[in-house]
Design a protein around this motif. Structure first.
Motif, PDB file in Angstrom:
ATOM      1  N   VAL A 167       4.692  13.004  -8.536  1.00  0.00           N
ATOM      2  CA  VAL A 167       4.622  13.174  -7.093  1.00  0.00           C
ATOM      3  C   VAL A 167       4.257  11.863  -6.403  1.00  0.00           C
ATOM      4  O   VAL A 167       4.782  11.539  -5.347  1.00  0.00           O
ATOM      5  CB  VAL A 167       3.595  14.286  -6.734  1.00  0.00           C
ATOM      6  CG1 VAL A 167       3.425  14.417  -5.236  1.00  0.00           C
ATOM      7  CG2 VAL A 167       4.025  15.606  -7.364  1.00  0.00           C
ATOM      8  N   LYS A 168       3.370  11.102  -7.017  1.00  0.00           N
ATOM      9  CA  LYS A 168       2.954   9.817  -6.456  1.00  0.00           C
ATOM     10  C   LYS A 168       2.678   8.859  -7.596  1.00  0.00           C
ATOM     11  O   LYS A 168       2.118   9.236  -8.609  1.00  0.00           O
ATOM     12  CB  LYS A 168       1.694   9.990  -5.596  1.00  0.00           C
ATOM     13  CG  LYS A 168       1.255   8.703  -4.927  1.00  0.00           C
ATOM     14  CD  LYS A 168       0.035   8.902  -4.044  1.00  0.00           C
ATOM     15  CE  LYS A 168      -0.368   7.589  -3.402  1.00  0.00           C
ATOM     16  NZ  LYS A 168      -1.575   7.711  -2.602  1.00  0.00           N
ATOM     17  N   SER A 169       3.071   7.628  -7.397  1.00  0.00           N
ATOM     18  CA  SER A 169       2.834   6.586  -8.382  1.00  0.00           C
ATOM     19  C   SER A 169       1.836   5.590  -7.804  1.00  0.00           C
ATOM     20  O   SER A 169       1.661   5.524  -6.587  1.00  0.00           O
ATOM     21  CB  SER A 169       4.150   5.888  -8.698  1.00  0.00           C
ATOM     22  OG  SER A 169       3.962   4.892  -9.665  1.00  0.00           O
ATOM     23  N   ASP A 170       1.233   4.802  -8.658  1.00  0.00           N
ATOM     24  CA  ASP A 170       0.275   3.798  -8.204  1.00  0.00           C
ATOM     25  C   ASP A 170       0.954   2.850  -7.232  1.00  0.00           C
ATOM     26  O   ASP A 170       1.943   2.198  -7.563  1.00  0.00           O
ATOM     27  CB  ASP A 170      -0.264   3.024  -9.393  1.00  0.00           C
ATOM     28  CG  ASP A 170      -1.369   2.045  -9.032  1.00  0.00           C
ATOM     29  OD1 ASP A 170      -1.617   1.812  -7.830  1.00  0.00           O
ATOM     30  OD2 ASP A 170      -2.002   1.514  -9.953  1.00  0.00           O
ATOM     31  N   THR A 171       0.438   2.804  -6.023  1.00  0.00           N
ATOM     32  CA  THR A 171       0.998   1.914  -5.004  1.00  0.00           C
ATOM     33  C   THR A 171       0.051   0.766  -4.689  1.00  0.00           C
ATOM     34  O   THR A 171       0.178   0.107  -3.668  1.00  0.00           O
ATOM     35  CB  THR A 171       1.310   2.692  -3.710  1.00  0.00           C
ATOM     36  OG1 THR A 171       0.102   3.313  -3.253  1.00  0.00           O
ATOM     37  CG2 THR A 171       2.372   3.752  -3.943  1.00  0.00           C
ATOM     38  N   GLY A 172      -0.908   0.543  -5.544  1.00  0.00           N
ATOM     39  CA  GLY A 172      -1.861  -0.534  -5.328  1.00  0.00           C
ATOM     40  C   GLY A 172      -3.145  -0.030  -4.728  1.00  0.00           C
ATOM     41  O   GLY A 172      -3.337   1.172  -4.516  1.00  0.00           O
ATOM     42  N   LEU A 173      -4.030  -0.946  -4.451  1.00  0.00           N
ATOM     43  CA  LEU A 173      -5.333  -0.614  -3.884  1.00  0.00           C
ATOM     44  C   LEU A 173      -5.245  -0.510  -2.364  1.00  0.00           C
ATOM     45  O   LEU A 173      -4.522  -1.286  -1.741  1.00  0.00           O
ATOM     46  CB  LEU A 173      -6.354  -1.685  -4.279  1.00  0.00           C
ATOM     47  CG  LEU A 173      -6.536  -1.877  -5.787  1.00  0.00           C
ATOM     48  CD1 LEU A 173      -7.431  -3.075  -6.057  1.00  0.00           C
ATOM     49  CD2 LEU A 173      -7.094  -0.626  -6.423  1.00  0.00           C
ATOM     50  N   PRO A 174      -5.987   0.395  -1.765  1.00  0.00           N
ATOM     51  CA  PRO A 174      -5.940   0.552  -0.300  1.00  0.00           C
ATOM     52  C   PRO A 174      -6.776  -0.516   0.406  1.00  0.00           C
ATOM     53  O   PRO A 174      -7.764  -0.222   1.073  1.00  0.00           O
ATOM     54  CB  PRO A 174      -6.511   1.956  -0.092  1.00  0.00           C
ATOM     55  CG  PRO A 174      -7.444   2.146  -1.245  1.00  0.00           C
ATOM     56  CD  PRO A 174      -6.827   1.401  -2.399  1.00  0.00           C
ATOM     57  N   LEU A 175      -6.366  -1.759   0.270  1.00  0.00           N
ATOM     58  CA  LEU A 175      -7.157  -2.882   0.777  1.00  0.00           C
ATOM     59  C   LEU A 175      -7.299  -2.898   2.293  1.00  0.00           C
ATOM     60  O   LEU A 175      -8.360  -3.203   2.809  1.00  0.00           O
ATOM     61  CB  LEU A 175      -6.555  -4.207   0.306  1.00  0.00           C
ATOM     62  CG  LEU A 175      -6.589  -4.426  -1.201  1.00  0.00           C
ATOM     63  CD1 LEU A 175      -5.893  -5.730  -1.560  1.00  0.00           C
ATOM     64  CD2 LEU A 175      -8.009  -4.414  -1.716  1.00  0.00           C
ATOM     65  N   LYS A 176      -6.247  -2.611   3.013  1.00  0.00           N
ATOM     66  CA  LYS A 176      -6.314  -2.669   4.473  1.00  0.00           C
ATOM     67  C   LYS A 176      -7.317  -1.659   5.005  1.00  0.00           C
ATOM     68  O   LYS A 176      -8.059  -1.956   5.931  1.00  0.00           O
ATOM     69  CB  LYS A 176      -4.940  -2.411   5.102  1.00  0.00           C
ATOM     70  CG  LYS A 176      -3.956  -3.545   4.892  1.00  0.00           C
ATOM     71  CD  LYS A 176      -4.392  -4.775   5.613  1.00  0.00           C
ATOM     72  CE  LYS A 176      -3.349  -5.852   5.522  1.00  0.00           C
ATOM     73  NZ  LYS A 176      -3.692  -7.057   6.215  1.00  0.00           N
ATOM     74  N   SER A 177      -7.395  -0.473   4.404  1.00  0.00           N
ATOM     75  CA  SER A 177      -8.349   0.528   4.897  1.00  0.00           C
ATOM     76  C   SER A 177      -9.773   0.162   4.518  1.00  0.00           C
ATOM     77  O   SER A 177     -10.710   0.571   5.168  1.00  0.00           O
ATOM     78  CB  SER A 177      -7.998   1.916   4.355  1.00  0.00           C
ATOM     79  OG  SER A 177      -8.074   1.928   2.952  1.00  0.00           O
ATOM     80  N   SER A 178      -9.949  -0.663   3.465  1.00  0.00           N
ATOM     81  CA  SER A 178     -11.318  -1.038   3.062  1.00  0.00           C
ATOM     82  C   SER A 178     -11.952  -1.999   4.052  1.00  0.00           C
ATOM     83  O   SER A 178     -13.165  -2.103   4.137  1.00  0.00           O
ATOM     84  CB  SER A 178     -11.327  -1.642   1.655  1.00  0.00           C
ATOM     85  OG  SER A 178     -10.707  -2.906   1.645  1.00  0.00           O
ATOM     86  N   GLU A 179     -11.110  -2.695   4.835  1.00  0.00           N
ATOM     87  CA  GLU A 179     -11.662  -3.609   5.851  1.00  0.00           C
ATOM     88  C   GLU A 179     -12.428  -2.816   6.918  1.00  0.00           C
ATOM     89  O   GLU A 179     -13.452  -3.261   7.404  1.00  0.00           O
ATOM     90  CB  GLU A 179     -10.537  -4.373   6.553  1.00  0.00           C
ATOM     91  CG  GLU A 179      -9.906  -5.440   5.712  1.00  0.00           C
ATOM     92  CD  GLU A 179      -8.823  -6.171   6.477  1.00  0.00           C
ATOM     93  OE1 GLU A 179      -8.654  -7.364   6.197  1.00  0.00           O
ATOM     94  OE2 GLU A 179      -8.151  -5.591   7.328  1.00  0.00           O
ATOM     95  N   THR A 180     -11.902  -1.654   7.260  1.00  0.00           N
ATOM     96  CA  THR A 180     -12.521  -0.875   8.320  1.00  0.00           C
ATOM     97  C   THR A 180     -13.461   0.201   7.789  1.00  0.00           C
ATOM     98  O   THR A 180     -14.153   0.848   8.540  1.00  0.00           O
ATOM     99  CB  THR A 180     -11.438  -0.164   9.174  1.00  0.00           C
ATOM    100  OG1 THR A 180     -10.709   0.724   8.322  1.00  0.00           O
ATOM    101  CG2 THR A 180     -10.506  -1.168   9.801  1.00  0.00           C
ATOM    102  N   GLY A 181     -13.445   0.380   6.437  1.00  0.00           N
ATOM    103  CA  GLY A 181     -14.280   1.406   5.846  1.00  0.00           C
ATOM    104  C   GLY A 181     -13.648   2.792   5.918  1.00  0.00           C
ATOM    105  O   GLY A 181     -14.270   3.773   5.587  1.00  0.00           O
ATOM    106  N   GLN A 182     -12.386   2.868   6.380  1.00  0.00           N
ATOM    107  CA  GLN A 182     -11.689   4.139   6.501  1.00  0.00           C
ATOM    108  C   GLN A 182     -10.710   4.292   5.350  1.00  0.00           C
ATOM    109  O   GLN A 182     -10.261   3.326   4.768  1.00  0.00           O
ATOM    110  CB  GLN A 182     -10.911   4.212   7.825  1.00  0.00           C
ATOM    111  CG  GLN A 182     -11.796   4.091   9.022  1.00  0.00           C
ATOM    112  CD  GLN A 182     -10.960   3.950  10.294  1.00  0.00           C
ATOM    113  OE1 GLN A 182      -9.763   3.762  10.252  1.00  0.00           O
ATOM    114  NE2 GLN A 182     -11.623   4.028  11.442  1.00  0.00           N
ATOM    115  N   SER A 183     -10.365   5.540   5.036  1.00  0.00           N
ATOM    116  CA  SER A 183      -9.372   5.814   3.993  1.00  0.00           C
ATOM    117  C   SER A 183      -8.019   6.023   4.613  1.00  0.00           C
ATOM    118  O   SER A 183      -7.885   6.488   5.671  1.00  0.00           O
ATOM    119  CB  SER A 183      -9.747   7.039   3.206  1.00  0.00           C
ATOM    120  OG  SER A 183     -11.030   6.912   2.684  1.00  0.00           O
TER     121      SER A 183
END
Length: 166
Positions: A150-166
């Motif tokens: 259904v979903k494959s690894d698309t990398g780390l959610p780096l952009k959301s970590s800047e704001t602390g949001q998922s």
């Protein structure tokens, strides 16, 4: 694996570089520099620093497993007969020798390891299972064959970590 150099921390530009590279590892340095608003020379210097400090493990291509004859995926839970460092070490040393084991994770919970296998078919699965159950310390296994990814690894959610949001 080498020990990463001491890190000076990541700033907004470093995060942007990492996010861009994980989406497109083949991007030319000039294009990467434009994307993160740097000139080419400081951009490549940052990429080299991020590699040296261990933020970038490497570069590679994502291959189409089904197209290459490895369309069957399975996860195997492995429970060891004893949980001692000697048993862990022997299991680890043996499991890394099996090329069809794409990933092996020691986990906390009701079993000890979770393996991800990539195989051409169920006959190959049966052969590999025979190897896995004979690995040092293996007491029990449970297998889950993947019906649909259904979903494959698309990398780390780096952009959301800047704001602390998922």
């Amino acid at each position: 694996m080498s020990t990463p150099a001491k890190s000076k921390g990541l700033d907004r530009i470093d995060i942007s570089i990492l996010d861009t590279l994980q989406r497109d590892g083949r991007i030319a340095n000039v294009d990467l520099a434009k994307k993160v608003n740097l000139s080419a020379s400081p951009c490549i210097d940052r990429v080299k620093r991020l590699e040296k400090e261990g933020y970038i493990d490497g570069f590679g291509a994502r291959l189409n497993a089904a197209r290459l004859g490895f369309g069957t995926a399975a996860f195997i839970q492995v429970t060891l007969d004893r949980t001692t460092s000697e048993v862990f070490d022997k299991f680890r040393d043996a499991v890394v020798q099996i090329p069809q084991v794409a990933e092996c994770h020691m986990v906390a919970g009701g079993f000890d390891y979770l393996l991800k296998l990539r195989l051409p078919n169920m006959d190959a699965y049966r052969s590999i299972l025979a190897l896995i159950v004979d690995l040092p310390g293996v007491a029990q296994t449970h297998t889950y064959v993947v019906i649909e990814q259904v979903k494959s690894d698309t990398g780390l959610p780096l952009k959301s970590s800047e704001t602390g949001q998922s």
